[in-house]
Write a protein that holds these residues in place. Sequence first.
Motif, PDB file in Angstrom:
ATOM      1  N   ASN A  84       6.499  -2.041  -6.261  1.00 50.86           N
ATOM      2  CA  ASN A  84       5.324  -2.432  -7.052  1.00 50.86           C
ATOM      3  C   ASN A  84       5.606  -1.453  -8.451  1.00 50.86           C
ATOM      4  OD1 ASN A  84       4.568  -3.171  -4.221  1.00 50.86           O
ATOM      5  ND2 ASN A  84       3.681  -4.733  -5.577  1.00 50.86           N
ATOM      6  N   PHE A 126      -5.368  -6.040  -5.728  1.00 53.90           N
ATOM      7  CA  PHE A 126      -5.188  -7.122  -4.567  1.00 53.90           C
ATOM      8  C   PHE A 126      -5.755  -8.681  -4.853  1.00 53.90           C
ATOM      9  CE2 PHE A 126      -6.498  -3.129  -2.800  1.00 53.90           C
ATOM     10  CZ  PHE A 126      -5.902  -2.870  -2.140  1.00 53.90           C
ATOM     11  N   THR A 127      -4.994  -9.477  -4.421  1.00 57.30           N
ATOM     12  CA  THR A 127      -5.367 -10.997  -4.711  1.00 57.30           C
ATOM     13  C   THR A 127      -6.599 -11.368  -4.046  1.00 57.30           C
ATOM     14  OG1 THR A 127      -4.624 -11.941  -2.479  1.00 57.30           O
ATOM     15  CG2 THR A 127      -2.924 -11.587  -4.150  1.00 57.30           C
ATOM     16  N   PHE A 166      -7.496 -11.867  -0.432  1.00 58.94           N
ATOM     17  CA  PHE A 166      -7.467 -10.690   0.502  1.00 58.94           C
ATOM     18  C   PHE A 166      -8.645  -9.931   0.221  1.00 58.94           C
ATOM     19  CE2 PHE A 166      -6.469  -6.128   0.974  1.00 58.94           C
ATOM     20  CZ  PHE A 166      -6.087  -6.088   2.353  1.00 58.94           C
ATOM     21  N   GLY A 184       5.402  -7.584  -5.543  1.00 55.64           N
ATOM     22  CA  GLY A 184       4.517  -8.544  -4.953  1.00 55.64           C
ATOM     23  C   GLY A 184       4.783  -9.812  -5.847  1.00 55.64           C
ATOM     24  N   ASP A 238       1.569  -9.628  -8.466  1.00 49.97           N
ATOM     25  CA  ASP A 238       1.239  -8.404  -9.009  1.00 49.97           C
ATOM     26  C   ASP A 238       1.030  -8.256 -10.563  1.00 49.97           C
ATOM     27  OD1 ASP A 238       1.167  -5.681  -9.830  1.00 49.97           O
ATOM     28  OD2 ASP A 238       2.676  -4.811  -8.529  1.00 49.97           O
ATOM     29  N   ASP A 293       2.200 -13.546  -1.368  1.00 50.39           N
ATOM     30  CA  ASP A 293       0.863 -13.287  -1.148  1.00 50.39           C
ATOM     31  C   ASP A 293       0.605 -11.761  -1.033  1.00 50.39           C
ATOM     32  OD1 ASP A 293       0.534 -16.066  -0.430  1.00 50.39           O
ATOM     33  OD2 ASP A 293       1.263 -15.816   1.651  1.00 50.39           O
ATOM     34  N   ALA A 294       1.121 -11.068  -2.096  1.00 51.80           N
ATOM     35  CA  ALA A 294       0.879  -9.804  -2.386  1.00 51.80           C
ATOM     36  C   ALA A 294       0.508  -9.434  -3.804  1.00 51.80           C
ATOM     37  CB  ALA A 294       1.798  -8.888  -1.668  1.00 51.80           C
ATOM     38  N   SER A 348       0.917  -3.934  -2.380  1.00 53.93           N
ATOM     39  CA  SER A 348       1.487  -4.601  -1.402  1.00 53.93           C
ATOM     40  C   SER A 348       1.513  -4.100   0.187  1.00 53.93           C
ATOM     41  CB  SER A 348       2.774  -5.038  -1.770  1.00 53.93           C
ATOM     42  OG  SER A 348       3.755  -3.943  -1.736  1.00 53.93           O
ATOM     43  N   ASN A 349       1.549  -2.660  -0.006  1.00 53.04           N
ATOM     44  CA  ASN A 349       1.658  -1.677   1.218  1.00 53.04           C
ATOM     45  C   ASN A 349       0.526  -2.020   2.216  1.00 53.04           C
ATOM     46  OD1 ASN A 349       0.504  -0.036  -0.713  1.00 53.04           O
ATOM     47  ND2 ASN A 349       0.670   1.440   0.879  1.00 53.04           N
ATOM     48  N   GLU A 386      -2.194  -4.918   1.205  1.00 52.72           N
ATOM     49  CA  GLU A 386      -2.272  -6.352   1.217  1.00 52.72           C
ATOM     50  C   GLU A 386      -1.372  -6.924   2.613  1.00 52.72           C
ATOM     51  OE1 GLU A 386      -3.299  -9.925  -1.278  1.00 52.72           O
ATOM     52  OE2 GLU A 386      -2.870  -8.318  -2.284  1.00 52.72           O
ATOM     53  N   GLN A 387       0.041  -6.613   2.580  1.00 52.68           N
ATOM     54  CA  GLN A 387       1.037  -7.059   3.465  1.00 52.68           C
ATOM     55  C   GLN A 387       1.769  -6.062   4.133  1.00 52.68           C
ATOM     56  OE1 GLN A 387       1.104 -10.313   4.231  1.00 52.68           O
ATOM     57  NE2 GLN A 387      -0.020 -11.431   2.556  1.00 52.68           N
TER      58      GLN A 387
END
Length: 271
Positions: free
Chosen positions: A125, A160-161, A164, A215, A218, A243-244, A248-249, A251-252
Amino acid sequence: MTQMQDKQTIEVNGADIAYRFDGPKDGRVLLATSSLMANGSMWDLNVPAFADRYRVLRYDKRGHGGSGVSPGPYSIAQLADDAAGLLDALGIEKAHFMGLSIGGMIGQQLGARYPERIYSLSLCNTASEMPPRNLWEERFEIARTQGIAGLVDGTIQRWFTAPFIERAPQEIEKVRQMILGTDVNGYIACGSAVRDMAQSTMLLKIKAPTLVLSGRYDPACTVEQGTVLHRLIDGSKMVVLEDAAHLSNIEQPAAFNRTVREFIDSVDNTL
């Protein structure tokens, strides 16, 4: 996600740098470098996936977490010198590297300028250029007038999305407290390093095995910016996590851990 527990500090290039180890003392070192407004606790969901085999070394970069705040602005090169200096101070000749956002920017410098210190690079990211300049000036002005609290909501929305944020309120609250714990001067000093960064041509010097991880959603370091890294770093591998967004670490974590672990193992098994 408060400050790292069981951490120590050591002087590096005139600043006290906070760090901690996890994993076997005889394992090869995995150096983990965090994002802006984050400290080493950012990796809490990731360390267990690596610490069975690797000696994970987390640290708080200059101006963040438990590390010292020296007068800014900083540069990415200076922060990379700190990372190499930390390895020197701890007697570590060579390490695998995993960095996210500004952490990945620091990793680009390490790969290009300290190739003899790096087994592999996981650049997550992240980007090699971060325009526009006025965006950073606006954020710095908010930090000066309102404190970090003025930036926290917008930061979480970038990191974050929306699904999430809705489904993981406990993780979001930990991240919120981590952001709020950031020193304003440290944030501006490190943010200035990102603002002033221009290191795409430097990517051509990187020869270490490299994973570029982005992501899908992102908005801070986009898939397109990751693709630039992938195209300019010879032989690199690119993975996009669905889906990140930016962190991302967090969120996923399962997909992140599996992707990075498989990559690092593939390199480590050839050493």
